[in-house]
Design a protein around this motif. Structure first.
Motif, mmCIF file in Angstrom:
data_model
loop_
_atom_site.group_PDB
_atom_site.id
_atom_site.type_symbol
_atom_site.label_atom_id
_atom_site.label_comp_id
_atom_site.label_asym_id
_atom_site.label_seq_id
_atom_site.Cartn_x
_atom_site.Cartn_y
_atom_site.Cartn_z
ATOM 1 N N GLY A 100 -36.303 -38.082 -106.376
ATOM 2 C CA GLY A 100 -37.264 -38.628 -105.447
ATOM 3 C C GLY A 100 -36.490 -38.564 -104.050
ATOM 4 O O GLY A 100 -37.230 -38.461 -103.136
ATOM 5 N N SER A 101 -35.428 -38.845 -103.778
ATOM 6 C CA SER A 101 -34.583 -38.974 -102.638
ATOM 7 C C SER A 101 -34.204 -37.563 -102.182
ATOM 8 O O SER A 101 -33.426 -37.345 -101.205
ATOM 9 C CB SER A 101 -33.647 -39.806 -102.670
ATOM 10 N N GLU A 138 -43.073 -45.233 -99.286
ATOM 11 C CA GLU A 138 -43.921 -44.043 -100.318
ATOM 12 C C GLU A 138 -44.028 -44.601 -101.558
ATOM 13 O O GLU A 138 -43.047 -45.264 -101.880
ATOM 14 C CB GLU A 138 -43.414 -42.825 -100.265
ATOM 15 N N ALA A 139 -45.145 -44.530 -102.168
ATOM 16 C CA ALA A 139 -45.279 -45.196 -103.438
ATOM 17 C C ALA A 139 -45.741 -44.130 -104.388
ATOM 18 O O ALA A 139 -46.605 -43.075 -103.938
ATOM 19 C CB ALA A 139 -46.363 -46.362 -103.699
ATOM 20 N N MET A 140 -45.387 -43.802 -105.570
ATOM 21 C CA MET A 140 -45.810 -42.616 -106.625
ATOM 22 C C MET A 140 -46.058 -43.325 -107.959
ATOM 23 O O MET A 140 -45.437 -44.367 -108.489
ATOM 24 C CB MET A 140 -44.638 -41.895 -106.786
ATOM 25 N N LEU A 141 -47.176 -42.976 -108.287
ATOM 26 C CA LEU A 141 -47.913 -43.187 -109.746
ATOM 27 C C LEU A 141 -48.205 -42.068 -110.363
ATOM 28 O O LEU A 141 -49.139 -41.447 -109.834
ATOM 29 C CB LEU A 141 -48.906 -44.572 -109.535
ATOM 30 N N ALA A 142 -47.630 -41.713 -111.602
ATOM 31 C CA ALA A 142 -48.122 -40.673 -112.271
ATOM 32 C C ALA A 142 -48.538 -40.959 -113.755
ATOM 33 O O ALA A 142 -47.571 -41.621 -114.293
ATOM 34 C CB ALA A 142 -47.004 -39.589 -111.999
ATOM 35 N N ALA A 143 -49.284 -40.182 -114.413
ATOM 36 C CA ALA A 143 -49.326 -40.465 -115.849
ATOM 37 C C ALA A 143 -49.695 -38.911 -116.475
ATOM 38 O O ALA A 143 -50.300 -38.181 -115.929
ATOM 39 C CB ALA A 143 -50.444 -41.146 -116.033
ATOM 40 N N GLY A 144 -49.375 -38.884 -117.668
ATOM 41 C CA GLY A 144 -49.675 -37.472 -118.387
ATOM 42 C C GLY A 144 -49.887 -37.743 -119.996
ATOM 43 O O GLY A 144 -49.711 -38.804 -120.341
ATOM 44 N N PRO A 145 -49.933 -36.453 -120.728
ATOM 45 C CA PRO A 145 -50.114 -36.493 -122.148
ATOM 46 C C PRO A 145 -48.919 -37.257 -122.643
ATOM 47 O O PRO A 145 -47.858 -37.521 -122.153
ATOM 48 C CB PRO A 145 -50.467 -35.171 -122.314
ATOM 49 N N LEU A 153 -40.939 -45.793 -106.026
ATOM 50 C CA LEU A 153 -41.026 -46.429 -104.634
ATOM 51 C C LEU A 153 -39.914 -45.942 -103.871
ATOM 52 O O LEU A 153 -38.612 -45.919 -104.245
ATOM 53 C CB LEU A 153 -40.948 -48.069 -104.708
ATOM 54 N N LYS A 154 -40.151 -45.373 -102.491
ATOM 55 C CA LYS A 154 -39.078 -44.810 -101.702
ATOM 56 C C LYS A 154 -39.087 -45.261 -100.365
ATOM 57 O O LYS A 154 -40.432 -45.303 -99.744
ATOM 58 C CB LYS A 154 -39.077 -43.375 -101.766
ATOM 59 N N PHE A 155 -38.097 -45.662 -99.518
ATOM 60 C CA PHE A 155 -38.229 -45.999 -98.229
ATOM 61 C C PHE A 155 -37.235 -45.038 -97.430
ATOM 62 O O PHE A 155 -36.043 -44.572 -98.022
ATOM 63 C CB PHE A 155 -37.471 -47.375 -97.989
ATOM 64 N N GLY A 156 -37.579 -44.679 -96.263
ATOM 65 C CA GLY A 156 -36.889 -43.619 -95.852
ATOM 66 C C GLY A 156 -37.102 -43.685 -94.125
ATOM 67 O O GLY A 156 -38.169 -44.120 -93.631
ATOM 68 N N VAL A 164 -31.551 -43.173 -93.331
ATOM 69 C CA VAL A 164 -31.312 -43.764 -94.840
ATOM 70 C C VAL A 164 -32.397 -43.405 -95.653
ATOM 71 O O VAL A 164 -33.555 -43.435 -95.030
ATOM 72 C CB VAL A 164 -31.498 -45.212 -94.421
ATOM 73 N N VAL A 165 -32.374 -43.580 -96.910
ATOM 74 C CA VAL A 165 -33.300 -43.374 -97.875
ATOM 75 C C VAL A 165 -32.761 -43.814 -98.980
ATOM 76 O O VAL A 165 -31.768 -43.762 -99.641
ATOM 77 C CB VAL A 165 -33.579 -41.572 -98.163
ATOM 78 N N VAL A 166 -33.857 -44.668 -99.940
ATOM 79 C CA VAL A 166 -33.587 -45.577 -100.859
ATOM 80 C C VAL A 166 -34.627 -45.163 -101.829
ATOM 81 O O VAL A 166 -35.928 -45.044 -101.385
ATOM 82 C CB VAL A 166 -33.457 -46.853 -100.533
ATOM 83 N N ASP A 167 -34.470 -44.966 -103.096
ATOM 84 C CA ASP A 167 -35.415 -44.500 -103.949
ATOM 85 C C ASP A 167 -35.150 -45.117 -105.433
ATOM 86 O O ASP A 167 -34.061 -45.160 -105.949
ATOM 87 C CB ASP A 167 -35.550 -43.003 -104.165
ATOM 88 N N ALA A 168 -36.275 -45.635 -105.820
ATOM 89 C CA ALA A 168 -36.222 -46.234 -107.218
ATOM 90 C C ALA A 168 -37.342 -45.804 -108.290
ATOM 91 O O ALA A 168 -38.599 -45.823 -107.488
ATOM 92 C CB ALA A 168 -36.323 -47.814 -107.184
ATOM 93 N N MET A 169 -37.131 -45.709 -109.446
ATOM 94 C CA MET A 169 -38.257 -45.013 -110.310
ATOM 95 C C MET A 169 -37.784 -45.659 -111.670
ATOM 96 O O MET A 169 -36.857 -45.940 -112.144
ATOM 97 C CB MET A 169 -38.471 -43.722 -110.156
#
Length: 468
Positions: A100-101, A138-145, A153-156, A164-169
């Motif tokens: 993500g980062s 930035e926010a990410m939401l994903a789904a699959g089989p 969630l990422k801040f940059g 600076v970039v911070v990423d959590a998932m």
């Protein structure tokens, strides 16, 4: 695009090596941004297989190096923001890389990879960063089989003199086989942060690598099958699972001493904890024999390292230059490992207790000399020493009368090698460059491989070089 094929910055086109750089747009289009295979599966010369088994990690090989690895990645060097993600014995885990980062991924193939040390059949480098010129979330939401889901969630922010970039998932999936018993088949959590700042002619980077947890991975996962396909009974009865936690903190500091001389240093520390219940029957030799290591693995590993590199450029007549680079690196890992009997998913008696240590020290130097304005000669050499040591603390009965077949298995093994690389680059035209390199690489067994190859109690210095 600027890359680091020769441990110094150069453009992709000018780099005298087989190197491929992957940008952020490819990473975004790859998928869930969970596995390194999503971004690397289109790079030539590399095979990266996602076995959908989060207890085994990816299987990654570059030109054949690493193809015989069962667990983790070996034969290929992993580096994240200048900080090694591979242990001194050459084994690494790609699951700790936060895609993500990641802003750029470089894949280096061929002889130039030996300049990066043990297990350098190839090098995969990940660089964190962001293109956001204003503070951006930035926010990410994903789904699959198969109940796949990911939230991120990422801040940059990328300013003129700092970024600076911070990423959590969090990612979870139930996989193809129904052995979750109401729990997710695999859960992975990551938090990664990277900050850069520039003060006058100085640069610094503080890197907090991902803290990763993977739960309920199934070591026995095989081919893709229907969800209703039966799972081996032993997997359920032994409650096979794996939990990993890892934290790493590192810093890279770069200072321009003069207009032509740059000093770069790095320092990092890390900790990894693993608890793994295997699908091994209690009657199997691995659990029942006096020398068996048990069906439950529990270890805590601390690791650290430091490096120093000096780069200098000499201007010759015309447009010719000579570029000199030299450095020293030292890495160390210490693993406190225990093994227990697995009694139907319940931890039993102690079967293995040892303290394993690996230390590696490397010294390297390289030079690039413009023989003509259109012809450059490159030469490099790297001297490596890797020392393995194991302190066996499980002897039955206690000394001074160990049981027959279960002696004190303490011991060690040392490896050393000095390997060269040479090459020529011919700039035939502004749009055509020709190059040729030849060298030798250095690769030792991992500690896991070495510990099951007796005798391990005799110190020797066998040749450990192999052609690259």
């Amino acid at each position: 695009m600027v890359v680091t094929a020769e441990r110094t910055r150069t453009t992709t086109f000018d780099a005298p090596a087989a190197i491929t750089a992957i940008g952020r747009e490819v990473i975004d289009d790859g998928g869930f941004q969970v596995n390194l295979s999503e971004a690397l599966n289109r790079v030539p010369g590399i095979s990266v297989l996602n076995r959908q088994n989060y207890a085994q990690d990816l299987q990654l090989s570059i030109r054949g190096f690493g193809s015989r690895s069962t667990f983790g990645i070996r034969g290929v060097r992993l580096i994240v923001d200048g900080i090694p993600a591979s242990m001194p014995d050459g084994q690494g885990q790609a699951s700790t890389i936060a895609l993500g980062s990641a802003q750029r991924i470089e894949v280096l193939r061929g002889p130039m990879a030996q300049l990066y040390g043990n297990a350098a059949g190839g090098v995969v480098q990940v660089f964190s960063g962001t293109d956001a010129t204003v503070p951006t979330v930035e926010a990410m939401l994903a789904a699959g089989p198969w109940e796949q889901n990911k939230v991120g969630l990422k801040f940059g922010h990328n300013g003129e003199r700092d970024s600076v970039v911070v990423d959590a998932m969090r990612y979870a999936t139930n996989g193809w086989r129904d052995h979750s018993q109401g729990r997710a088949h695999a859960v992975q959590r990551q938090v990664g942060a990277c900050a850069r700042c520039e003060l006058d002619d100085q640069r610094g980077r503080q890197l907090l690598r991902p803290a990763a947890e993977q739960g309920s991975g199934r070591p026995d996962a095989g081919a893709v099958r229907g969800r209703s396909a039966p799972v081996a009974a032993i997997v359920k009865s032994q409650d096979a699972s794996k939990v990993v936690n890892q934290q790493q903190l590192g810093s890279v500091y770069e200072r321009r001493l003069t207009e032509a001389t740059t000093l770069t240093s790095r320092l990092y520390v890390g900790y990894r904890n693993l608890y793994n219940k295997l699908s091994v029957p209690a009657t199997a030799p691995a659990q029942a024999s006096i020398t068996g290591s048990g069906g439950t693995i529990d270890f805590s590993r601390s690791y650290m390292g430091a490096g120093l590199q000096l780069a200098h450029q000499i201007r010759l007549d015309g447009e010719r230059t000579a570029r000199l680079t030299a450095g020293i690196e030292h890495d160390r890992s210490e693993e406190d490992r225990q093994g227990y009997v697995n009694n139907g998913g319940v931890q039993g008696i102690l079967k293995r207790d040892e303290l394993n240590t690996v230390r590696s020290t490397d010294v390297y130097a390289q030079a690039a000399y413009d023989v003509l304005s259109s012809l450059t000669a490159t030469a490099g050499v790297r001297s490596s020493k890797v020392k393995f040591a194991s302190d066996d603390r499980f002897i039955r009965p206690s000394p001074p009368a160990p049981a027959p077949g279960n002696p004190d298995d303490s011991g060690g093994q040392d490896y050393s090698a000095t390997n060269p690389v040479i090459g020529l680059t011919f700039r035939a035209s502004p749009t055509l460059h020709l190059y040729a390199n030849v060298g030798r690489g250095f690769e030792t067994p991992t500690f896991t491989e070495l510990s099951y190859r007796p005798p391990c109690g005799t110190r020797r210095r066998p040749a450990a070089s192999r052609p690259a």
